[in-house]
Design a protein around this motif. Structure first.
Motif, PDB file in Angstrom:
ATOM      1  N   SER A 328      31.358  72.661   0.257  1.00 34.79           N
ATOM      2  CA  SER A 328      32.418  72.135  -0.601  1.00 34.79           C
ATOM      3  C   SER A 328      32.542  70.639  -0.344  1.00 34.79           C
ATOM      4  N   LEU A 329      33.411  70.020  -1.108  1.00 31.84           N
ATOM      5  CA  LEU A 329      33.616  68.584  -0.984  1.00 31.84           C
ATOM      6  C   LEU A 329      35.001  68.343  -0.389  1.00 31.84           C
ATOM      7  N   THR A 330      35.027  67.736   0.790  1.00 28.05           N
ATOM      8  CA  THR A 330      36.312  67.437   1.434  1.00 28.05           C
ATOM      9  C   THR A 330      36.779  66.057   0.965  1.00 28.05           C
ATOM     10  N   GLN A 331      38.079  65.934   0.745  1.00 26.04           N
ATOM     11  CA  GLN A 331      38.620  64.667   0.248  1.00 26.04           C
ATOM     12  C   GLN A 331      38.671  63.615   1.358  1.00 26.04           C
ATOM     13  N   LEU A 332      38.159  62.441   1.034  1.00 30.08           N
ATOM     14  CA  LEU A 332      38.236  61.307   1.953  1.00 30.08           C
ATOM     15  C   LEU A 332      39.697  61.025   2.325  1.00 30.08           C
ATOM     16  N   ASP A 333      40.602  61.260   1.370  1.00 32.85           N
ATOM     17  CA  ASP A 333      42.033  61.057   1.624  1.00 32.85           C
ATOM     18  C   ASP A 333      42.521  61.872   2.820  1.00 32.85           C
TER      19      ASP A 333
END
Ligand code: ATP
Ligand code: MG
Length: 562
Positions: A328-333
């Protein structure tokens, strides 16, 4: 906060597996993991996820974690990366004690295990060219074709293998292959290569070897040699697992094992707006798109360190994202959220003016300087206080004064008093303008009874702004870093595009600023908050005579609250 977190699910599947193994009789002290970086680049935040897990699982159980450099590929490795990797792992607070290993230390042992396979009729020297090798291997869903050399007599294979080692043949002339199953649905089991000839200098073994073991052969056997129990790696190795077991089960190493090493796979970390492939990061370095592996925009641990991220923030982030089986793609935020949370606790508050507007205090004596007591960190009383100068001439931020303010503007206006942080309450007198009507200077007065910032009559002052005393102001440079890429998902680059097409032209903006005197003593890595602006840290690579601060992260949390 995202729903799938390590904390809401403290028993992620790898913790569970280890707990079950212990329930089934494994001594917790025997839990033995390893972190196996290839020394061909610096570590990034994805590696941090991996080694926080490797070291974390060992620590939790009182077991051990080895640091093993996977240096089986002589073309790409370099000793300087070995040192950089050690520094980064130590930075996050993990220690491998005396267990620093190199796969190349096992070359002799691995070679003997390969000879064993030949003698057992489980490996053969193959003469197919690389192209033929590929063609014979076939494709998924269609069986491969056996090499005509598959049944080469054992003695002949052994002789050729020894002569490969002796350097008699050119690169690519022969490979040693495991004899497994050309019909296997798993391509990795179709007689995979074990050794290839590569006449290259190796960073540790020099020119001693001209044949090198393939990763699949070296990795599992290195695990077995070191007594690893849980070999944790990313999902792409899942299809290699049967081969991992095959090499262990078909060599004499199996007889030496107290515990059979098992490989477990977890999803790699992908971070939004971030490129994680080492090869591409290397390209950015080599083409001078960034200023080295430790450029503060890089996702490397050395870059993050230089930018002012803290080890605690990175570890908190790794724990929060947890361990799963799906990509999955984790948010940089989310990462920035943890950086900010940690910096808020530890950063020294300081004042810096980014867009100065001069203010003359009309009722302040010409040469008088008042040194005011300023709190270093309201979150941490032990951080103490410092002295901040106040004088007749000060700078405030241009944005902190408005002649015609909108409603709810609580900073300085012709009608609104404002508090100068740690100092006095200030009132507007008049503005000096240039011929175009731009304000060039303000004239104000202060309430002499308000030293420290409180009105003697208890009147409410809504706004507080920061300032710098003009005669004490020091010049510095602030480097404002932002995302290196403009595309959210850098794992999917459209066809015909290159990852560099998505570079953010605004990823590094330099700004001349004015700072309070205490900041000249700031140390690189020391967390700072320039009040009302952002978190910063001093740069490690300042040009001579300059003071440079790197912006770590903005003050405001952009991470959406659930
Ligand atoms: P490359 O980018 O060249 O494919 P790599 O990232 O696999 O290399 P290694 O040095 O081989 O680099 O990685 C060491 C360990 O870190 C491996 O166990 C690998 O699975 C893990 N790792 C690498 N990238 C990530 C990531 N993004 N998330 C989690 N673990 C990772
Ligand atoms: Mg790798």
């Amino acid at each position: 906060m995202p729903e799938d977190t390590g904390k809401t699910n403290p028993k992620h599947f790898i913790r569970q597996i280890i707990a079950e193994d212990i329930a089934n009789g494994l001594d917790p002290k025997d839990v033995h993991t390893r972190f196996p970086p290839e020394p061909n680049g610096c570590l990034h935040i994805g590696h941090a996820k991996a080694f926080c897990l490797d070291f974390g699982m060992a620590l939790e159980n009182g077991g051990k974690c080895n640091l093993r450099f996977d240096d089986t590929n002589p073309t790409k490795e370099d000793t300087r990366f070995v040192d950089a990797i050690k520094e980064d792992v130590h930075w996050l607070g993990f220690d491998w004690e005396d267990r620093e290993y190199f796969a190349s230390d096992y070359f002799e042992k691995l070679y003997s295990l390969a000879e064993e396979l030949i003698l057992a009729g489980k490996a053969y020297v193959c003469t197919l060219s690389p192209e033929e090798f590929k063609e014979y291997r076939g494709v998924p869903g269609k069986p491969g074709k056996e090499s005509p050399w598959r049944n080469r007599p054992i003695e002949e294979s052994l002789d050729l293998f020894r002569r490969m080692r002796a350097g008699e043949f050119e690169d690519g002339k022969y490979v040693l292959r495991a004899k497994i199953d050309m019909n296997s649905p798993n391509l990795h089991m179709r007689d995979p290569a074990i050794y290839r000839i590569k006449k290259m200098h190796h960073h540790r073994t020099g020119d001693k070897w001209c044949i090198f073991p393939m990763y699949d052969f070296a990795h599992c056997l290195s695990d077995a040699i070191e007594g690893i129990t849980h070999s944790l790696c990313t999902l792409e190795f899942e299809v290699h697992r049967p081969l991992y077991d095959w090499f262990i089960d078909n060599t004499s190493i199996i007889k030496t094992l107290k515990v059979h090493p098992r490989q477990y796979e977890f999803a790699r970390l992908n971070l939004s707006y971030t490129m994680m492939s080492k090869r591409k990061l290397q390209q950015l370095v080599e083409e001078n798109v960034v200023d080295g592996w430790d450029d503060p925009r890089m996702p490397t641990l050395s870059g993050m360190r230089r930018r002012g991220y803290t080890p605690q923030a990175i570890k908190d982030f790794c724990e929060e994202i947890g361990i799963t089986k799906f990509n999955s793609l984790t948010q940089l935020d989310l990462l920035e959220h943890f950086v900010r949370a940690d910096l808020n606790k530890t950063a020294l508050r300081r004042m810096a003016v980014f867009d100065p507007l001069e203010v003359e205090i009309e009722n302040w004596p010409e040469d008088k300087v008042d040194w005011l007591e300023a709190v270093n960190n309201p979150e941490d009383a032990s951080a103490g206080t410092r002295k901040v100068p106040f004088s007749k001439s000060i700078y405030i931020e241009r944005g902190d004064f408005m002649e015609n303010p909108p409603k709810k503007y609580f900073r300085l206006t012709p009608d609104n008093e404002v508090r100068l942080r740690y100092a006095y309450i200030m009132k507007f007198s008049r503005a000096e303008k240039d011929e175009n009507g731009n304000i060039v200077k303000l004239y104000c007065t202060i309430d002499e009874q308000s030293r420290g910032g409180n009105a003697p009559d208890g009147r409410r002052i809504k706004g507080t702004i920061h300032y710098i005393s003009k005669p004490h102001a020091l010049k510095a440079k602030a480097v404002l870093f932002d995302k290196l890429f403009t595309k959210e998902d850098m794992t999917e680059i459209e066809e015909g595009k290159d990852f560099k097409d998505y570079l953010n032209p605004q990823s590094k903006v330099e700004k001349d600023i004015l700072i309070e005197p205490a900041l000249k003593d700031a140390k690189p890595g020391e967390p700072l908050q320039f009040e009302r602006n952002a978190y910063f840290t001093r740069d490690t690579k300042e040009p001579a005579g300059q003071i440079v601060f790197n912006r770590s992260v903005a003050l405001k949390d952009s991470f959406p609250k659930a």
